[in-house]
Scaffold this active site. Structure first.
Site, PDB file in Angstrom:
ATOM      1  N   HIS A   1      -2.883   6.673   4.743  1.00 20.28           N
ATOM      2  CA  HIS A   1      -3.472   5.455   4.188  1.00 20.28           C
ATOM      3  C   HIS A   1      -4.576   4.964   5.118  1.00 20.28           C
ATOM      4  CE1 HIS A   1      -4.084   1.660   2.315  1.00 20.28           C
ATOM      5  NE2 HIS A   1      -3.652   0.983   3.367  1.00 20.28           N
TER       6      HIS A   1
ATOM      7  N   ASN B   1     -10.701   0.264   1.682  1.00 25.54           N
ATOM      8  CA  ASN B   1      -9.246   0.267   1.583  1.00 25.54           C
ATOM      9  C   ASN B   1      -8.861   0.084   0.119  1.00 25.54           C
ATOM     10  OD1 ASN B   1      -6.513  -0.249   1.630  1.00 25.54           O
ATOM     11  ND2 ASN B   1      -6.617  -1.961   3.064  1.00 25.54           N
TER      12      ASN B   1
ATOM     13  N   CYS C   1       0.802  -1.223   0.000  1.00 25.85           N
ATOM     14  CA  CYS C   1       0.000   0.000   0.000  1.00 25.85           C
ATOM     15  C   CYS C   1       0.836   1.274   0.000  1.00 25.85           C
ATOM     16  CB  CYS C   1      -0.959  -0.004   1.190  1.00 25.85           C
ATOM     17  SG  CYS C   1      -2.180  -1.335   1.107  1.00 25.85           S
TER      18      CYS C   1
END
Length: 324
Positions: A252, A282, A110
């Site tokens: 994030h 997400n 990520c």
């Protein structure tokens, strides 16, 4: 800057019903939304791939910058997702755009998009490129297990039910003032087993069992809680900034409880965040890109934005950017 969201919207309750029917597990009503705070997420449709989402975002970014694809001499596809193992997805994106840049992939879970920006910046500073296009196309919904065999398999793959799909892109070029002022990162690779998709590589090249995301979200959170605050304190000390010096702080986002815990541990004011996770889930490395796309139009010269990335592996990244 550019971003792209697939049209298909998947509600958490609809996803819960589907998983419950497919697996035979009696999942309580409202479970996904109650545990994660995620109400909806987007999912790529048939014929949409990681490259598809990246190309759509890239076209928006190029149009906003008043650029032709041939004006780009470095193209970085930076994503946890990809179209295939080989060749690099950057080439698929480039062929669709019609650019002729040096093209490569960067992947770091990520944190891929922030890593891609940092890589492009380094190449520009080294004189290897004049103008770069960094893109991500994330399709983690393709790694979600909808028919877990038993409660243990359901728990192992639960993090996958937070996933949504999205694309983002940014054009980088030298500026006379402002721009990227600071980049920092720290890795804790001893935790690499905490989560991921174990298939597709030389360890497990084949087998459907290994194509689904599995992981321990609590271990990832524990790592960040242990060291994340110190990384952010270090950035503020080095740059001489306080939280109030940042117009926005883009972090994030995995779940709503995780984001709330982030503000508790770090002291980041909630009003500086750009919250997307209840609506989009997400979206892996596209998370910070989507947030930046939503706020960039309202920024004024001198406004500073802090990027805070957290990725499996485990890595933490920060970037301080000032609007020129």
């Amino acid at each position: 800057m550019g971003a792209f969201l697939p049209e298909r919207v998947v509600e958490s309750e609809r996803l819960r019903r589907h998983v419950s029917r497919s697996s035979g597990l009696p999942l309580p009503e409202g479970l996904f939304e109650r545990v994660t705070g995620i109400v909806t997420r987007r999912a790529a449709g048939p014929g949409e791939y990681a490259s598809t989402l990246a190309v759509a975002a890239a076209r928006t970014a190029l149009e906003r910058a008043g650029l032709d694809p041939l004006d780009i001499d470095l193209l970085v596809f930076a994503s946890a997702s990809r179209d295939m193992v080989e060749p690099a997805t950057a080439h698929i994106v480039q062929a669709e755009l019609g650019s002729r840049a040096h093209a490569l992939d960067v992947t770091n879970a990520c944190n891929s998009f922030v890593n891609g920006i940092d890589t492009a910046r380094a190449m520009i500073l080294a004189g290897r490129a004049r103008r770069a296009l960094v893109v991500t196309g994330e399709t983690p919904s393709r790694a979600v297990r909808h028919d877990p065999a038993d409660p243990a398999a359901f728990r192992a793959g639960f993090a996958g039910y937070t996933f949504g799909d999205a694309g983002a892109a940014v054009v980088l070029e030298p500026v006379e003032r402002g721009g990227i002022l600071d980049v920092d990162g720290e890795t804790f690779s001893e935790h690499w087993r905490a989560g991921g998709i174990p298939g597709g590589g030389s360890r497990r090249p084949r087998g459907d069992e290994h194509t689904y995301f599995r992981g321990d979200g609590s271990e990832l959170r524990e790592v960040f809680e242990k060291v994340g605050a110190s990384v952010l304190d270090r950035v503020r000390h080095r740059t001489g900034t306080e939280w109030t010096d940042f117009r926005h702080i883009l972090v994030h986002q995995v779940t709503v409880p995780y984001l709330e815990r982030f503000t508790e541990v770090t002291g980041v004011p909630g009003d500086r965040l750009v919250v997307t996770v209840p609506e989009l889930g997400n979206v892996a490395s596209a998370s910070i890109g989507i947030q930046l796309d939503r706020i960039h139009g309202g920024l004024r010269p001198g406004d500073r934005v802090l990027f805070v990335g957290l990725g499996g592996g485990v890595s933490i990244m920060t970037m301080v950017w000032e609007q020129a």
